[in-house]
Design a protein around this motif. Structure first.
Motif, mmCIF file in Angstrom:
data_model
loop_
_atom_site.group_PDB
_atom_site.id
_atom_site.type_symbol
_atom_site.label_atom_id
_atom_site.label_comp_id
_atom_site.label_asym_id
_atom_site.label_seq_id
_atom_site.Cartn_x
_atom_site.Cartn_y
_atom_site.Cartn_z
ATOM 1 N N UNK A 69 33.183 39.441 15.798
ATOM 2 C CA UNK A 69 32.253 40.506 15.433
ATOM 3 C C UNK A 69 30.804 40.004 15.417
ATOM 4 N N UNK A 70 30.618 38.732 15.134
ATOM 5 C CA UNK A 70 29.255 38.183 15.077
ATOM 6 C C UNK A 70 28.860 37.506 16.383
ATOM 7 N N UNK A 71 29.565 37.793 17.465
ATOM 8 C CA UNK A 71 29.236 37.190 18.759
ATOM 9 C C UNK A 71 27.839 37.562 19.248
ATOM 10 N N UNK A 72 27.389 38.835 19.153
ATOM 11 C CA UNK A 72 26.017 39.140 19.612
ATOM 12 C C UNK A 72 24.959 38.315 18.882
ATOM 13 N N UNK A 73 25.106 38.171 17.570
ATOM 14 C CA UNK A 73 24.141 37.345 16.826
ATOM 15 C C UNK A 73 24.234 35.884 17.264
ATOM 16 N N UNK A 74 25.441 35.400 17.511
ATOM 17 C CA UNK A 74 25.611 34.013 17.945
ATOM 18 C C UNK A 74 24.954 33.779 19.305
ATOM 19 N N UNK A 75 25.103 34.728 20.222
ATOM 20 C CA UNK A 75 24.481 34.584 21.539
ATOM 21 C C UNK A 75 22.956 34.606 21.431
ATOM 22 N N UNK A 76 22.430 35.455 20.529
ATOM 23 C CA UNK A 76 20.980 35.482 20.328
ATOM 24 C C UNK A 76 20.479 34.139 19.786
ATOM 25 N N UNK A 77 21.183 33.585 18.802
ATOM 26 C CA UNK A 77 20.778 32.305 18.236
ATOM 27 C C UNK A 77 20.949 31.175 19.254
ATOM 28 N N UNK A 78 21.979 31.281 20.088
ATOM 29 C CA UNK A 78 22.148 30.273 21.140
ATOM 30 C C UNK A 78 21.000 30.348 22.131
ATOM 31 N N UNK A 79 20.538 31.550 22.427
ATOM 32 C CA UNK A 79 19.381 31.702 23.311
ATOM 33 C C UNK A 79 18.144 31.067 22.692
ATOM 34 N N UNK A 80 17.984 31.202 21.386
ATOM 35 C CA UNK A 80 16.853 30.550 20.713
ATOM 36 C C UNK A 80 16.965 29.036 20.817
ATOM 37 N N UNK A 81 18.181 28.520 20.700
ATOM 38 C CA UNK A 81 18.371 27.076 20.843
ATOM 39 C C UNK A 81 18.037 26.621 22.261
ATOM 40 N N UNK A 82 18.443 27.412 23.260
ATOM 41 C CA UNK A 82 18.126 27.076 24.652
ATOM 42 C C UNK A 82 16.614 27.105 24.869
ATOM 43 N N UNK A 83 15.947 28.114 24.314
ATOM 44 C CA UNK A 83 14.490 28.189 24.436
ATOM 45 C C UNK A 83 13.825 26.996 23.770
ATOM 46 N N UNK A 84 14.340 26.619 22.602
ATOM 47 C CA UNK A 84 13.828 25.456 21.899
ATOM 48 C C UNK A 84 13.982 24.199 22.754
ATOM 49 N N UNK A 85 15.169 24.047 23.352
ATOM 50 C CA UNK A 85 15.431 22.871 24.179
ATOM 51 C C UNK A 85 14.534 22.851 25.413
ATOM 52 N N UNK A 86 14.310 24.014 26.030
ATOM 53 C CA UNK A 86 13.483 24.076 27.231
ATOM 54 C C UNK A 86 12.024 23.756 26.931
ATOM 55 N N UNK A 87 11.497 24.346 25.842
ATOM 56 C CA UNK A 87 10.113 24.050 25.470
ATOM 57 C C UNK A 87 9.939 22.567 25.131
#
Length: 280
Positions: A69-87
């Motif tokens: 049920x919390x998969x959409x929130x998890x994907x959003x937070x994973x995207x933030x982690x990817x953005x953090x890693x890229x920057x």
């Protein structure tokens, strides 16, 4: 008859057998240090037999019925982690390439090269988590803190890769450019950089892969992303959600590793093909 006696009979000088006393003493000292360190730890060795059963129990709690049920929130937070890693990777690459080039023997003078290499060594000695904790007092609990920590921490390793790559470039192109009357800047631009650029781009992608994994750890100290979400649900003992988060982290990391690895292979294969074309 032994080989030593045969050699003496024909007048050959046999070198003395090397003593292994030094290596034996060093091994004993290392063994004593390891044993002393183990004894100083507060470990209840009688409970080690229970570890496999506990791992199976918690594995069942996490992965038997994951909470999707919390998969959409998890994907959003994973995207933030990817953005953090890229920057963080971009910050690291932008700073480490010029600094690493100046630290190479064929580019930078000794008065600049030696301090830069010392700076890279100091940065490599400090873990990303420590850098993030220091930055938290200035930038607060934001993903930007994680990106800065990843960027600063990566400079040490990336800078070392840069100057080692520059120093491993063959001297043929550099000598040709010098023969035309070029200085250090021209040699770096027209000889060293074209030869080392594919390897440096490959290293930059590899730094991004490393940052993806490290960003999840930085989230545990409040730097944001999937790590913060993982830490919160672990503290609340919601193991079904923790299992779902771990699945997301593993799957997304493997996909990014595959894409990045394919790009790195393409870059290096293209560089080898260009090199073969020039030699033919």
């Amino acid at each position: 008859m032994s080989a030593t006696m045969t050699a003496k009979r024909i007048g050959m000088d046999v070198p003395p057998r090397r003593s292994r006393l030094g290596s034996t003493i060093a091994a004993l000292i290392v063994g004593v240090i390891v044993i002393a360190a183990s004894l100083d730890l507060d470990i209840n060795w009688s409970e080690t037999g229970e570890i496999p059963g506990e791992l199976l129990r918690y594995g069942g709690l996490m992965f038997e019925h994951p909470n999707w049920q919390k998969l959409p929130r998890a994907l959003f937070e994973m995207w933030r982690s990817i953005s953090m890693a890229w920057l963080g990777a971009m910050l690291c690459v932008v700073l480490s390439i010029p600094l690493g080039m100046l630290a190479a023997r064929s580019v930078g003078p000794a008065w600049l090269r030696i301090p830069l290499r010392g700076l890279f060594a100091v940065i490599r000695a400090v873990p990303e988590v420590i850098i993030a904790l220091i930055l938290l007092t200035v930038t607060g609990l934001t993903p930007f803190t994680g990106a800065l920590a990843l960027g600063i921490a990566g400079i040490g390793t990336q800078g070392k890769w840069v100057y080692e790559t520059i120093e491993s470039v063959q001297e043929g192109a550099s000598e040709a450019v010098r023969a035309a009357g070029a200085g250090v800047a021209e040699v770096t631009r027209w000889a060293l950089w074209p030869a080392s650029a594919p390897a440096l781009m490959s290293f930059a992608l590899y730094r991004f892969e490393i940052n993806i994994r490290t960003s999840a750890v930085l989230g545990l100290v409040g730097a944001g992303g999937i790590g913060s979400m993982l830490s919160n649900y672990t503290n609340y003992r919601e193991w079904d959600t923790v299992g779902m988060l771990l699945i997301v982290v593993v799957v997304v990391t493997m996909i990014i590793d595959w894409i990045s690895g394919a790009l790195r292979r393409r870059i290096m294969e293209g560089a080898r093909a260009r090199g073969m074309g020039r030699t033919n």
